[in-house]
Design a protein around this motif. Sequence first.
Motif, PDB file in Angstrom:
ATOM      1  N   LEU A 113     -23.590 -46.076 -44.333  1.00  0.00           N
ATOM      2  CA  LEU A 113     -24.624 -47.013 -43.875  1.00  0.00           C
ATOM      3  C   LEU A 113     -25.599 -46.409 -42.873  1.00  0.00           C
ATOM      4  O   LEU A 113     -26.802 -46.608 -43.000  1.00  0.00           O
ATOM      5  CB  LEU A 113     -23.977 -48.254 -43.258  1.00  0.00           C
ATOM      6  CG  LEU A 113     -23.845 -49.453 -44.176  1.00  0.00           C
ATOM      7  CD1 LEU A 113     -23.241 -50.623 -43.420  1.00  0.00           C
ATOM      8  CD2 LEU A 113     -25.191 -49.859 -44.747  1.00  0.00           C
ATOM      9  N   PRO A 114     -25.105 -45.660 -41.873  1.00  0.00           N
ATOM     10  CA  PRO A 114     -26.071 -45.056 -40.949  1.00  0.00           C
ATOM     11  C   PRO A 114     -27.112 -44.215 -41.669  1.00  0.00           C
ATOM     12  O   PRO A 114     -28.220 -44.043 -41.174  1.00  0.00           O
ATOM     13  CB  PRO A 114     -25.212 -44.192 -40.037  1.00  0.00           C
ATOM     14  CG  PRO A 114     -23.872 -44.808 -40.075  1.00  0.00           C
ATOM     15  CD  PRO A 114     -23.736 -45.392 -41.448  1.00  0.00           C
ATOM     16  N   ARG A 117     -30.755 -45.064 -41.842  1.00  0.00           N
ATOM     17  CA  ARG A 117     -31.712 -44.737 -40.787  1.00  0.00           C
ATOM     18  C   ARG A 117     -31.594 -43.293 -40.327  1.00  0.00           C
ATOM     19  O   ARG A 117     -32.581 -42.678 -39.978  1.00  0.00           O
ATOM     20  CB  ARG A 117     -31.505 -45.662 -39.583  1.00  0.00           C
ATOM     21  CG  ARG A 117     -32.061 -47.056 -39.801  1.00  0.00           C
ATOM     22  CD  ARG A 117     -31.805 -47.920 -38.593  1.00  0.00           C
ATOM     23  NE  ARG A 117     -32.408 -47.386 -37.381  1.00  0.00           N
ATOM     24  CZ  ARG A 117     -33.656 -47.625 -37.017  1.00  0.00           C
ATOM     25  NH1 ARG A 117     -34.432 -48.336 -37.770  1.00  0.00           N
ATOM     26  NH2 ARG A 117     -34.124 -47.133 -35.888  1.00  0.00           N
ATOM     27  N   ILE A 118     -30.372 -42.793 -40.278  1.00  0.00           N
ATOM     28  CA  ILE A 118     -30.163 -41.468 -39.739  1.00  0.00           C
ATOM     29  C   ILE A 118     -30.267 -40.459 -40.868  1.00  0.00           C
ATOM     30  O   ILE A 118     -29.803 -40.711 -41.959  1.00  0.00           O
ATOM     31  CB  ILE A 118     -28.770 -41.362 -39.094  1.00  0.00           C
ATOM     32  CG1 ILE A 118     -28.613 -42.461 -38.060  1.00  0.00           C
ATOM     33  CG2 ILE A 118     -28.560 -40.024 -38.468  1.00  0.00           C
ATOM     34  CD1 ILE A 118     -27.201 -42.603 -37.578  1.00  0.00           C
ATOM     35  N   LEU A 121     -29.124 -33.609 -40.074  1.00  0.00           N
ATOM     36  CA  LEU A 121     -28.071 -33.087 -39.216  1.00  0.00           C
ATOM     37  C   LEU A 121     -27.399 -34.183 -38.395  1.00  0.00           C
ATOM     38  O   LEU A 121     -26.224 -34.099 -38.086  1.00  0.00           O
ATOM     39  CB  LEU A 121     -28.646 -32.033 -38.282  1.00  0.00           C
ATOM     40  CG  LEU A 121     -28.936 -30.719 -38.992  1.00  0.00           C
ATOM     41  CD1 LEU A 121     -29.657 -29.766 -38.077  1.00  0.00           C
ATOM     42  CD2 LEU A 121     -27.638 -30.094 -39.464  1.00  0.00           C
ATOM     43  N   TYR A 122     -28.164 -35.223 -38.046  1.00  0.00           N
ATOM     44  CA  TYR A 122     -27.557 -36.309 -37.289  1.00  0.00           C
ATOM     45  C   TYR A 122     -26.442 -36.946 -38.112  1.00  0.00           C
ATOM     46  O   TYR A 122     -25.390 -37.301 -37.615  1.00  0.00           O
ATOM     47  CB  TYR A 122     -28.618 -37.351 -36.921  1.00  0.00           C
ATOM     48  CG  TYR A 122     -29.594 -36.863 -35.901  1.00  0.00           C
ATOM     49  CD1 TYR A 122     -29.317 -36.984 -34.546  1.00  0.00           C
ATOM     50  CD2 TYR A 122     -30.784 -36.266 -36.273  1.00  0.00           C
ATOM     51  CE1 TYR A 122     -30.207 -36.526 -33.604  1.00  0.00           C
ATOM     52  CE2 TYR A 122     -31.685 -35.803 -35.333  1.00  0.00           C
ATOM     53  CZ  TYR A 122     -31.392 -35.938 -33.990  1.00  0.00           C
ATOM     54  OH  TYR A 122     -32.264 -35.477 -33.061  1.00  0.00           O
ATOM     55  N   ALA A 124     -24.769 -35.375 -40.370  1.00  0.00           N
ATOM     56  CA  ALA A 124     -23.663 -34.423 -40.411  1.00  0.00           C
ATOM     57  C   ALA A 124     -22.729 -34.661 -39.222  1.00  0.00           C
ATOM     58  O   ALA A 124     -21.504 -34.603 -39.353  1.00  0.00           O
ATOM     59  CB  ALA A 124     -24.199 -32.989 -40.387  1.00  0.00           C
ATOM     60  N   VAL A 125     -23.314 -34.963 -38.070  1.00  0.00           N
ATOM     61  CA  VAL A 125     -22.488 -35.209 -36.896  1.00  0.00           C
ATOM     62  C   VAL A 125     -21.704 -36.514 -37.047  1.00  0.00           C
ATOM     63  O   VAL A 125     -20.543 -36.600 -36.650  1.00  0.00           O
ATOM     64  CB  VAL A 125     -23.351 -35.209 -35.615  1.00  0.00           C
ATOM     65  CG1 VAL A 125     -22.539 -35.627 -34.413  1.00  0.00           C
ATOM     66  CG2 VAL A 125     -23.936 -33.834 -35.392  1.00  0.00           C
ATOM     67  N   VAL A 126     -22.347 -37.508 -37.661  1.00  0.00           N
ATOM     68  CA  VAL A 126     -21.631 -38.768 -37.878  1.00  0.00           C
ATOM     69  C   VAL A 126     -20.405 -38.534 -38.769  1.00  0.00           C
ATOM     70  O   VAL A 126     -19.297 -39.002 -38.482  1.00  0.00           O
ATOM     71  CB  VAL A 126     -22.569 -39.827 -38.505  1.00  0.00           C
ATOM     72  CG1 VAL A 126     -21.779 -41.047 -38.947  1.00  0.00           C
ATOM     73  CG2 VAL A 126     -23.640 -40.234 -37.513  1.00  0.00           C
ATOM     74  N   VAL A 227     -24.384 -46.027 -51.526  1.00  0.00           N
ATOM     75  CA  VAL A 227     -23.427 -46.200 -52.622  1.00  0.00           C
ATOM     76  C   VAL A 227     -22.838 -44.845 -53.015  1.00  0.00           C
ATOM     77  O   VAL A 227     -21.654 -44.723 -53.302  1.00  0.00           O
ATOM     78  CB  VAL A 227     -24.099 -46.890 -53.823  1.00  0.00           C
ATOM     79  CG1 VAL A 227     -23.155 -46.955 -55.002  1.00  0.00           C
ATOM     80  CG2 VAL A 227     -24.552 -48.282 -53.426  1.00  0.00           C
TER      81      VAL A 227
END
Lengths: 422, 280, 351
Positions: A113-114, A117-118, A121-122, A124-126, A227
């Motif tokens: 889900l993030p 918006r994200i 690389l951001y 990747a950190v999640v 998905v």
Amino acid sequence: MALVKITQNTPAHWAYRAIRWAVVAAALLYVPWFAHQPARIDQFTQVAAFAVALLGLNLVMGFAGQISLGHSAFVGLGGYITVILVAKHDWGYLQTIPVVIVICFIAGCIVGLPALRISGLYMAVVTLAVGAVFPIIVLKYDGLTGGANGVLAKNKMLPPSWTPFDAHSRFGPVAYRYLVVLLVAVVMFVLTHNLVRGRIGRAIIALRDNSTGAAVSGVNLGVVRTVLFGISAALGGVAGTLLIIQLPQATDGRFGLELAIFLVVALFAGGTGRTSGAVPGALIYVFLPYYAIEWAKHISFLKGPGASSVSGVIYGVLLLIFVFVLPGGVVDGLRRAWGFVFQVIPRPMWLMRYRGEAPLGTTAHGGSPPMEVDAHAVDAPHTPDATGPGSVPEHVAKADTTDRSLSSTTNQHPVFEGETPR
Amino acid sequence: MQPLLDIDDVAVRFGGVTALSGVSFSVMPGQICGLIGPNGAGKTTVFNCISRIYDPTSGSITYDGRDLLKERPHTIVRLGIMRSFQNLALWPGLTVLENVMMGAYRRGKVGFLRSPLWLGARREENSLATRAYQLLEELDLTDIAFRQCEGLPYGTMKRIELARGLAADPRLLILDEPATGLTHGEVTELGDLIRGLRDRRDLSVLLVEHHMGMVMALCEHVVVLDFGRKIAEGKPDQVRNDPRVVEAYLGAPDQFDAHGASSATSATSATGGTGGEATA
Amino acid sequence: MSGGSTKTQVKAANGGLERGMVALRNVGARRMQTFGGLLAVLVVFSVWAVIDGGSKLLLQRTFDGLNNGFIYSAMALSLVLIYRSTGIINFAQGNMAMFGTFIAYVLIVEQGLSVVAGVIVAMVISAIGAAVIERLFVWPFDPKNHLAITIVTLSWYLIIAALAGIIWAFDPRAFPSPFPTGANDYVSIGGARIRYASLGIWATVLLTLVLVTQLLRRTKIGLAFRAVSSNLDSGRLVGIRIGRVVQLGWALSAAVGTLAGCLIAPSLLLDPNFMSKVLIYSFAAATLGGLDSLGGAVIGGLIIGLVQTMSGGYFKIIGSEFSLASALAVIIVILLVKPSGLFGSRRVERV
């Protein structure tokens, strides 16, 4: 280029495909007989299971181009669901697969889900966060997961009496489990392959290669990304189930961040962006450390307590070699090598129908034989050779000289902008 | 007649940089409308607002009586708007045919559920592929249909993008510099092609182009932007002789004297940031 | 006519300048909003925490949190340096720092150097090592091929960890602190203790931040670095030797990483895995701060450190082992609100 050119949808092509698939199937089924120890069969069971995990990871990393470092969490989630249901609620192993798919799919969508918006690389950190947190959650809820002791299902999967496998021999259960895992893996491969070769697959690759273009063409980037993450997670979960079938014990260490990172390595070694890349990837993942440690035993200065680290060095160096020499992985290398021998010239059914060609292609207009050894190819690769009746010429072989009558419509217009390089 | 696309008083600011201010114009059904202006005039910004990549700071964009600003980038194609890109937005990982098939993405129905089971997918794939192939025939691209689109000549890729645009069956086709990278003869042919396409379908075209010959020959209506502001609008002949347009393109006549060099530089450096003041 | 036109253009240029200033002020305003938001959260939490456990406990936990936070800040700083020069997250950063710390350990414990000298020499060695890695394994790639470079860092993650395992094995070792660590080496503020070692760490990290920012701000190569990190192509066009700049980023980053490793090693024990958890917190910190902002990295590190300590301390449900999860949850929430971190620059996509 290639030694042998085969036009699609000719008997030669069907034979070529049939032989190829027969060889693959024979190799897969032969494993239990070729391996002389149960332990070796077990390793191939692991290969099949990890191949499914890599298949899922490949969807996100290879096809959608998104680094994911949390795939181990989904493998672990699937594994824990299976082992808990089997050990504590007396489910059958395979019965847990639908539950695993649903739960992991939902979990994957939540993690994905993030991505609405994200980006990059951001994200990747999640995913890294997810991979790092999973073992902690497992330890935290020790009532359910057994904490550091893990969960052990005492009833291993055994072959039912109607099968030819002897449940009490050394080989019977192991070979049976191999075939069961293989079957599930093959189903997953077929489903995934269908997904990526169709409309959705094109959308996924499009959003990787140029997301703005994809959006303008009508792809809802957020939905597709989310998905896709869910499907990738579901495949990871199934892989977890398969790993539990192979060894019915789940511990936090088995599904830690290490696994996530090694899966990424294996995927790159195997080949990203093609479903088949998962197979060599899984072979490397299972057998490389095994042989590395065997090898390290013979090297004197590696005998210390750090000897188990040798496989890490080899993995790392291997990964470097792949990134530099063969960025497409083993599969890409094989395909290129294969391309020197066989080349299939595309002529899909719809195209034949569109041009009003006979479905068999050969007898209708008695053209050149469908499969020919291209003798010129070796010395003069750019000879504009006839490539078979009604086939689409490649860019090098310009026009289809043998069969004007059928493809004349396509080549009559004046060349609009020319092939001159600019 | 009601305009198909109506852009009313649109302004776009990025932080303090004004890319567009108070731009209004409209495209009539069946019209070929040209949007021209010097580099940095804000032409592509207009396109990005229409295709919903940027949100205008103020103003409204209406398409076929509908508020376009309520749409999202992936929904406008459903309304019949398709665009091409200045620096190409093709997908090197797909073949030329697949690139064109992607243009018809919205026409497909097989989604995440049916695709893995291949339920009804074969029929849909066949029809999408056949239709894409027809378009490739129309644009004379069948030779490369099964090639990856990486490494093809620029002009060819521009045509592939055009084919992809047509695959969406648009009512409004937005082309961003379609003639870039083409030779003189090819530009003429492209002009004929676009006009032919328009005549054969229910199609309106809005295009940005630097090739003045093509714009003047092809467009029925021309809008001129400079420093993010509309400075002229009308038939090609009117626009061509408009003194403000001449000044925007060639600079004021006196700019070529002694101090010309420095003032030209300052004009360039201020292009992005000054909005309309320079011409006001 | 001539004068009029020039005047118009001057006016235009002034207009541009003015708008630029407005834009800058807007950015400032946004930063202030971010700060304000953080401050509000902090105040609300403090009031609640004082009511819950008293001010002394809150202060003590704040100091503990800051202690961890500054370490994360230092590591995040090193991540940001590589991100800004190469555009990637260096997954090998933690292991590079670990290896550097081992070098310092060898120099200090086995070769008998003083702690400070050992750390500095180790920083220099790791800077050279990182520069060599960059030249041999990162430089050959197209700088825009981020995936390939990321994979290169993953390979070095594996190689360095394994090498350390082979060389030093996995027995934990004690690492000497450069700061006084006696039982009475602390100052007392409001009943809470800050150890001198903690103060030393805080000061060192802040000093590092100042030195790095000054290096980037005052020197010519620093200017080149900032130019490259904001726009690679333009940087190349104006004749910056990008290779040199990227190498500088890697060298600086490795030195800062080694420093961070040496700062935290005394409180953890040194072994080949000792940086892995720190690294994850630092990823979180750098992401939170916005990946391309040095100051953001430090603030992000402090926030992560505080959230970790406070959530572990005050919320029994979360507990200490769950603090990693809560810290990561905080990032995900913040990223959802601000997709490029608290202080990261938002790039306008051009098509």
